[in-house]
Structures are given as C-alpha cells and as structure tokens.
Write an enzyme that holds these catalytic residues in place. Structure first.
Site, PDB file in Angstrom:
ATOM      1  N   GLU A  67      30.767 -28.642 -10.870  1.00  0.00           N
ATOM      2  CA  GLU A  67      29.456 -28.021 -10.659  1.00  0.00           C
ATOM      3  C   GLU A  67      28.333 -29.039 -10.463  1.00  0.00           C
ATOM      4  O   GLU A  67      28.265 -30.058 -11.162  1.00  0.00           O
ATOM      5  CB  GLU A  67      29.121 -27.177 -11.891  1.00  0.00           C
ATOM      6  CG  GLU A  67      27.741 -26.545 -11.842  1.00  0.00           C
ATOM      7  CD  GLU A  67      27.470 -25.673 -13.061  1.00  0.00           C
ATOM      8  OE1 GLU A  67      28.014 -25.945 -14.145  1.00  0.00           O
ATOM      9  OE2 GLU A  67      26.718 -24.711 -12.910  1.00  0.00           O
ATOM     10  N   CYS A  68      27.462 -28.762  -9.487  1.00  0.00           N
ATOM     11  CA  CYS A  68      26.234 -29.534  -9.299  1.00  0.00           C
ATOM     12  C   CYS A  68      25.190 -28.526  -8.854  1.00  0.00           C
ATOM     13  O   CYS A  68      25.038 -28.265  -7.661  1.00  0.00           O
ATOM     14  CB  CYS A  68      26.443 -30.618  -8.251  1.00  0.00           C
ATOM     15  SG  CYS A  68      24.904 -31.450  -7.814  1.00  0.00           S
ATOM     16  N   CYS A  87      27.328 -32.794  -2.907  1.00  0.00           N
ATOM     17  CA  CYS A  87      28.135 -31.741  -3.534  1.00  0.00           C
ATOM     18  C   CYS A  87      28.227 -30.472  -2.690  1.00  0.00           C
ATOM     19  O   CYS A  87      29.323 -30.002  -2.399  1.00  0.00           O
ATOM     20  CB  CYS A  87      27.622 -31.455  -4.937  1.00  0.00           C
ATOM     21  SG  CYS A  87      27.673 -32.929  -5.966  1.00  0.00           S
ATOM     22  N   GLU A 144      28.676 -29.793 -15.035  1.00  0.00           N
ATOM     23  CA  GLU A 144      27.419 -30.249 -14.436  1.00  0.00           C
ATOM     24  C   GLU A 144      27.132 -31.716 -14.756  1.00  0.00           C
ATOM     25  O   GLU A 144      27.284 -32.153 -15.905  1.00  0.00           O
ATOM     26  CB  GLU A 144      26.283 -29.366 -14.971  1.00  0.00           C
ATOM     27  CG  GLU A 144      24.910 -29.736 -14.520  1.00  0.00           C
ATOM     28  CD  GLU A 144      24.734 -29.681 -13.010  1.00  0.00           C
ATOM     29  OE1 GLU A 144      24.525 -30.760 -12.420  1.00  0.00           O
ATOM     30  OE2 GLU A 144      24.813 -28.576 -12.444  1.00  0.00           O
ATOM     31  N   ASP A 199      30.856 -41.218 -16.905  1.00  0.00           N
ATOM     32  CA  ASP A 199      31.465 -39.952 -16.521  1.00  0.00           C
ATOM     33  C   ASP A 199      32.118 -39.354 -17.761  1.00  0.00           C
ATOM     34  O   ASP A 199      32.808 -40.057 -18.487  1.00  0.00           O
ATOM     35  CB  ASP A 199      32.537 -40.260 -15.450  1.00  0.00           C
ATOM     36  CG  ASP A 199      32.881 -39.050 -14.606  1.00  0.00           C
ATOM     37  OD1 ASP A 199      33.174 -38.016 -15.201  1.00  0.00           O
ATOM     38  OD2 ASP A 199      32.853 -39.161 -13.368  1.00  0.00           O
ATOM     39  N   ARG A 211      33.889 -36.262 -17.580  1.00  0.00           N
ATOM     40  CA  ARG A 211      34.566 -35.054 -17.100  1.00  0.00           C
ATOM     41  C   ARG A 211      36.006 -34.896 -17.552  1.00  0.00           C
ATOM     42  O   ARG A 211      36.540 -33.805 -17.551  1.00  0.00           O
ATOM     43  CB  ARG A 211      34.518 -34.997 -15.572  1.00  0.00           C
ATOM     44  CG  ARG A 211      33.157 -34.585 -15.088  1.00  0.00           C
ATOM     45  CD  ARG A 211      33.095 -34.572 -13.594  1.00  0.00           C
ATOM     46  NE  ARG A 211      33.051 -35.921 -13.055  1.00  0.00           N
ATOM     47  CZ  ARG A 211      32.907 -36.181 -11.760  1.00  0.00           C
ATOM     48  NH1 ARG A 211      32.833 -35.200 -10.888  1.00  0.00           N
ATOM     49  NH2 ARG A 211      32.843 -37.423 -11.331  1.00  0.00           N
TER      50      ARG A 211
HETATM   51 ZN   LIG Z   1      25.642 -33.285  -6.731  1.00  0.00          ZN
END
Ligand SMILES: [Zn+2]
Length: 418
Positions: A246-247, A260, A289, A329, A331
């Site tokens: 998600e962005c 994105c 996000e 990061d 994620r």
């Molecule tokens: Zn983005």
C-alpha cells in the site's frame, strides 16, 4: 434485551484456570478443516476462545466504540447465510503444510461450510477470508483501450470497458511458532517483544503459552483475480502477478514522488491482458503503508530528503529513511508469499516487481518465477526518478543498467516548496 448484554465481569488473562472443555484445539497444518480445528476468537463465549486477539484487525477498536455507545449488540452473531464464496478456492496441498502459510488461515474461508458440525453445536466461528466478484472502472485501463494495448472482449473487459474481477479479502491470522520459525527467532522471545511493543495489549503472549494463534490488530490484504481463480493453482496456465504494498499517497491520490500507482495500474493492465489470452492474473494488495513504517514516518522522510544538503538525490534515498525510522524497511516480505499459497500458486510466469526482497521471499517459499517485469520507463513520474534510480543502484531488478555514484547524485527531485 438482558440476554444481549455481555457480563461486565472482567477476566484477567493471567488467571490460570482459563482452559475449558469448550476450547477446541488447533492443529496447524492438519489435513482437513475439522482435524485442524477452527480459530475461535469471537467474544460471545469466552470459554470457546482458542486464540489471542480479536476479529477484524484494527477495526476491533471501532467495534468497541459501537458497543460502548450502545449501537452494536455485543452478543451479535453474524448471519452467514448466502455469504459464501462465488468461486471455489482450495483446498490446496499448501493448506496442509504447517510451515507454508503461517499468517493466513485458509479454513477461515467459509467456516460455516468447513466447520458445519461445530456451527450446529453452537460455536461462533467467524470468517477471516471472504470472496466476491466486481467490475473495475479505471482511467488508466480506459487509456490502454484507447491506445490499443487492451481490447474489449465482452467477457474480461465488457463493452462499457468494465474489467471483471474476483476479489478476496484476507484478515491476518498468525500461527506464532511458524512466525518465529520464519524469522529464525525463539518463540518465547518473539512473544515477549510483541507483548512489550504493543504496550502490553495482549498479556496472553506471556501468560498463555498454550495459545499459539494470534489475530494481530493490523490491516488485511486484498487479492484481485483476473480470469478464473482455480487457474491460479495450475502451473500450466500463464500467471501474471503483482504483489503490491500500500502507498495511499500515490495509489489513491496520484502523488508523484513514487511509482506505486503507475506500477499498480501497469500490473492490472498486464494481468487483464494475460487473462484475455487464456491465462490468469492476480494483484495482491498488502496494507504495509510506507514500507510498513506508516504514513507519518513516510512524510517526515520526504521532508528530510528534500531539505538535506544537495537536495533530494538518488544517492541518499535509503539513508534518509533509516535515519528517521530506525530501519530502511519493516515489511518483512518473508510472510508475503502466504497469500500466494492460499491460492495454490506454484509457478508465476510474469512477476511484476523490482524488489529482490519480494522475489527472494517468493522463490524461497517454493514458488517458481519465470520472468520478472519492471515498470516501463514512460510510466515513471519525473519526481519519482530519485526513488527509481536509487532502487536500481541498490540492486532492485531492472533490465536497464544501474547508474554510478556520481550519476546518482545528478538524479534529483523537486525541492520542498516547489
Ligand atoms: Zn509510493
């Protein structure tokens, strides 16, 4: 109405006598749903609960507000009549492997069917996966049709240019021993740190080592399937896949500092095209996000990038994130393939991703990847060149050569007030 009220009596999770005959065991990775046992996390009968946490991820808090304000009967149980999936998904061999999927409960799809005898006994088992069908209306798809890259075929793309899809919502269900194993950490250490970092939200991490399943208060994932869902599990059918994190700024609002939305839309276009030539496409959208650091951190990083000496350059892209957030990061792509295994995927012919972390996680989980597809240059917004060149230089997949350190310094973004 009295019956609608939950007992105001509070039970502390640290009380030791919390095992009841109603509590069903969970045998993660068992061969059938009934053998595996349902994850019961509803609050209508606390004696039947066999998991830590509550249903609906972060929306738990809104449910609590509704109950507190008297707008939601606390003993409500969902009427699941006619809610079942319109297409057949699974069971696949991956569902029966205790280590293949540790953050998704495949049997949480249509539990009213998978655990029918237990429903009849009165167990309140909630779905953690749901499937429906929809039409997409997307400006970029219109443009692709105008430019002749996609054709209206009357089935995948309707005459009015709607794209037909099957969509799947997936709530996270974490099997803690499997999560610990995937991260290569001790389960006890993992439980202790989860307890501390959530501000002590879940005492059962510490007091109930017998509870192995947790419903974390995080966002769900959504899969969009183009073509036949059952073809995803057939390695002979061409599969185009994008795993997208998600962005919100780009995906929804069209903010131009990253790639994105263009990459997501290119994935949708290519997934549609694959379905039209007899293959199948899937886009999985993960609520992670800002590299799972959140949007507040992300906007701080944007400012720090644009205000630094020399301006926003590809040469310093990753360093600025780490300075602000403590890590580049968060994620943990190690868990991302779980959603692919849910659909029985064993081979991806076209993987839309430039991320080596995603690629490595997919391959390590046992899925074959034939081609990797990077975003075409003409789709990259000008201000996003900083991100793109920094990623290529850091080893992200691309068919184009990476730039040297000197060249990277020349790839600059807009200043903060431009
Ligand atoms: Zn983005």
């Amino acid at each position: 109405m009295e019956k609608e009220k939950r007992s105001p009596h509070i039970i502390l999770a640290s009380q030791s006598n919390l095992k009841f005959k109603e509590t069903l065991p969970i045998k993660w990775g068992a061969q059938t749903a009934m053998e595996r046992g349902p994850v019961v996390a509803s609050n209508t009968n606390h004696k039947a609960r066999n998991a830590i946490g509550a249903h609906s991820g972060s929306y738990t808090v809104y449910r609590a507000l509704s109950i507190a304000s008297g707008k939601f009967p606390p003993m409500h149980r969902p009427d699941l009549n006619n809610t079942q999936s319109p297409v057949k998904i699974g069971p696949y061999p991956q569902w029966k492997d205790p280590l293949k999927m540790v953050t998704v409960d495949p049997w949480g799809l249509d539990p009213q069917l998978n655990f029918k005898p237990l429903f009849e006994e009165g167990y309140d088992i909630r779905p953690t996966i749901s499937v429906t069908q929809a039409h997409l209306q997307i400006p970029e798809i219109n443009e692709a049709i105008d430019k002749g890259r996609l054709q209206v075929d009357g089935s995948i793309i309707r005459e009015n240019r709607d794209v037909c899809v099957t969509k799947v919502a997936i709530d996270p269900v974490w099997y803690l021993p499997g999560v610990a194993e995937r991260l290569n950490v001790d389960e006890g250490d993992l439980r202790r740190i989860l307890f501390q970092e959530t501000g002590g939200m879940y005492p059962e991490f510490i007091t109930r080592p017998d509870l192995k399943v947790w419903l974390p208060p995080i966002g769900s994932s959504t899969a969009y399937i183009f073509g036949k869902a059952e073809d995803l599990a057939n390695p002979k059918v061409e599969l185009t896949c994008r795993v997208h994190d998600e962005c919100n700024g780009s995906d929804v609002f069209g903010s131009d500092i990253c790639t994105c939305r263009p990459y997501l839309m290119y994935g949708i276009e290519d997934a549609t095209r694959t379905a039209q030539r007899g293959g199948v496409g899937i886009i999985i959208y993960y609520r992670k996000e800002g590299r799972a650091l959140g949007e507040v951190t992300k906007f701080l990083v944007y400012n720090a990038r644009k205000r630094q000496e020399g301006g926003d350059t590809a040469a310093t892209y990753f360093r600025r994130t780490e300075c602000v957030a403590g890590t580049e990061d968060a994620r943990f792509q190690e868990f991302m393939p779980d959603c692919l295994h849910l659909f029985g995927i064993s081979k991806i012919h076209n993987l839309h991703s430039m991320s080596n972390m995603k690629y490595d996680a997919i391959v390590k989980s046992g899925i074959e990847v034939v081609n990797r597809v990077s975003i075409p240059d003409h789709l990259i917004p000008q201000d996003a060149q900083v991100e793109m060149e920094a990623k290529k230089a850091a080893g992200y997949f691309s068919k184009e050569p990476k730039k040297t350190t000197e060249e990277l310094k020349k790839v600059t973004g807009r200043a903060i007030k431009e």
